[in-house]
Design a protein around this motif. Structure first.
Motif, PDB file in Angstrom:
ATOM      1  N   UNK A 160    -102.734 -45.591  22.753  1.00 32.24           N
ATOM      2  CA  UNK A 160    -103.975 -45.364  22.010  1.00 32.24           C
ATOM      3  C   UNK A 160    -105.033 -44.732  22.899  1.00 32.24           C
ATOM      4  N   UNK A 161    -105.080 -45.171  24.130  1.00 30.79           N
ATOM      5  CA  UNK A 161    -106.085 -44.678  25.062  1.00 30.79           C
ATOM      6  C   UNK A 161    -105.918 -43.184  25.342  1.00 30.79           C
ATOM      7  N   UNK A 162    -104.685 -42.736  25.556  1.00 27.32           N
ATOM      8  CA  UNK A 162    -104.464 -41.324  25.883  1.00 27.32           C
ATOM      9  C   UNK A 162    -104.018 -40.495  24.675  1.00 27.32           C
ATOM     10  N   UNK A 163    -103.978 -41.149  23.504  1.00 25.32           N
ATOM     11  CA  UNK A 163    -103.618 -40.477  22.244  1.00 25.32           C
ATOM     12  C   UNK A 163    -102.262 -39.774  22.323  1.00 25.32           C
ATOM     13  N   UNK A 164    -101.295 -40.482  22.884  1.00 30.09           N
ATOM     14  CA  UNK A 164     -99.925 -39.999  22.978  1.00 30.09           C
ATOM     15  C   UNK A 164     -99.002 -41.180  22.734  1.00 30.09           C
ATOM     16  N   UNK A 165     -98.029 -41.037  21.852  1.00 31.24           N
ATOM     17  CA  UNK A 165     -97.111 -42.124  21.530  1.00 31.24           C
ATOM     18  C   UNK A 165     -96.067 -42.253  22.642  1.00 31.24           C
ATOM     19  N   UNK A 166     -96.347 -43.117  23.613  1.00 30.47           N
ATOM     20  CA  UNK A 166     -95.457 -43.294  24.760  1.00 30.47           C
ATOM     21  C   UNK A 166     -94.153 -43.983  24.375  1.00 30.47           C
ATOM     22  N   UNK A 174     -93.706 -30.746  25.958  1.00 29.80           N
ATOM     23  CA  UNK A 174     -94.375 -30.411  27.208  1.00 29.80           C
ATOM     24  C   UNK A 174     -95.770 -31.046  27.205  1.00 29.80           C
ATOM     25  N   UNK A 175     -95.962 -32.059  28.026  1.00 28.96           N
ATOM     26  CA  UNK A 175     -97.241 -32.764  28.118  1.00 28.96           C
ATOM     27  C   UNK A 175     -97.782 -32.556  29.523  1.00 28.96           C
ATOM     28  N   UNK A 176     -99.009 -32.067  29.653  1.00 32.20           N
ATOM     29  CA  UNK A 176     -99.576 -31.854  30.982  1.00 32.20           C
ATOM     30  C   UNK A 176     -99.624 -33.160  31.781  1.00 32.20           C
ATOM     31  N   UNK A 177     -99.291 -33.086  33.061  1.00 31.44           N
ATOM     32  CA  UNK A 177     -99.257 -34.290  33.889  1.00 31.44           C
ATOM     33  C   UNK A 177    -100.641 -34.895  34.110  1.00 31.44           C
ATOM     34  N   UNK A 178    -101.692 -34.123  33.880  1.00 26.96           N
ATOM     35  CA  UNK A 178    -103.045 -34.647  34.076  1.00 26.96           C
ATOM     36  C   UNK A 178    -103.718 -35.019  32.753  1.00 26.96           C
ATOM     37  N   UNK A 179    -102.932 -35.169  31.684  1.00 27.99           N
ATOM     38  CA  UNK A 179    -103.492 -35.492  30.367  1.00 27.99           C
ATOM     39  C   UNK A 179    -104.321 -36.775  30.405  1.00 27.99           C
ATOM     40  N   UNK A 180    -103.853 -37.777  31.131  1.00 25.78           N
ATOM     41  CA  UNK A 180    -104.559 -39.057  31.198  1.00 25.78           C
ATOM     42  C   UNK A 180    -105.926 -38.912  31.850  1.00 25.78           C
ATOM     43  N   UNK A 181    -106.109 -37.907  32.697  1.00 24.16           N
ATOM     44  CA  UNK A 181    -107.392 -37.701  33.373  1.00 24.16           C
ATOM     45  C   UNK A 181    -108.445 -37.119  32.435  1.00 24.16           C
ATOM     46  N   UNK A 182    -107.994 -36.515  31.342  1.00 26.75           N
ATOM     47  CA  UNK A 182    -108.906 -35.813  30.440  1.00 26.75           C
ATOM     48  C   UNK A 182    -109.474 -36.703  29.344  1.00 26.75           C
TER      49      UNK A 182
END
Length: 61
Positions: free
Chosen positions: A16-22, A37-45
């Motif tokens: 929920x925090x990073x808006x990606x279904x892990x 393809x998910x950018x490796x720095x997505x969590x930083x944004x």
């Protein structure tokens, strides 16, 4: 294969925090299906912060 049962509570929170279904990504990886393809720095944004607080049975009302 080993599974971390404790992660079952953390993964939805982080998803929920990073808006990606892990959970979906993990299932696809286990089944050998292609991953998006998910950018490796997505969590930083992310513009929000999440704090997970433990809930012990003696703390519940």
């Amino acid at each position: 294969m080993r599974l971390n049962i404790r992660a079952s509570r953390s993964m939805p929170f982080v998803s929920k925090l990073i808006k990606t279904n892990l959970i979906s990504l993990a299932a696809r990886a286990v089944l050998g299906k292609p991953l998006p393809n998910i950018p490796s720095d997505k969590w930083k944004k992310t513009l929000i912060h999440g704090i997970k607080v433990p809930q012990f049975s003696f703390m519940r009302a």
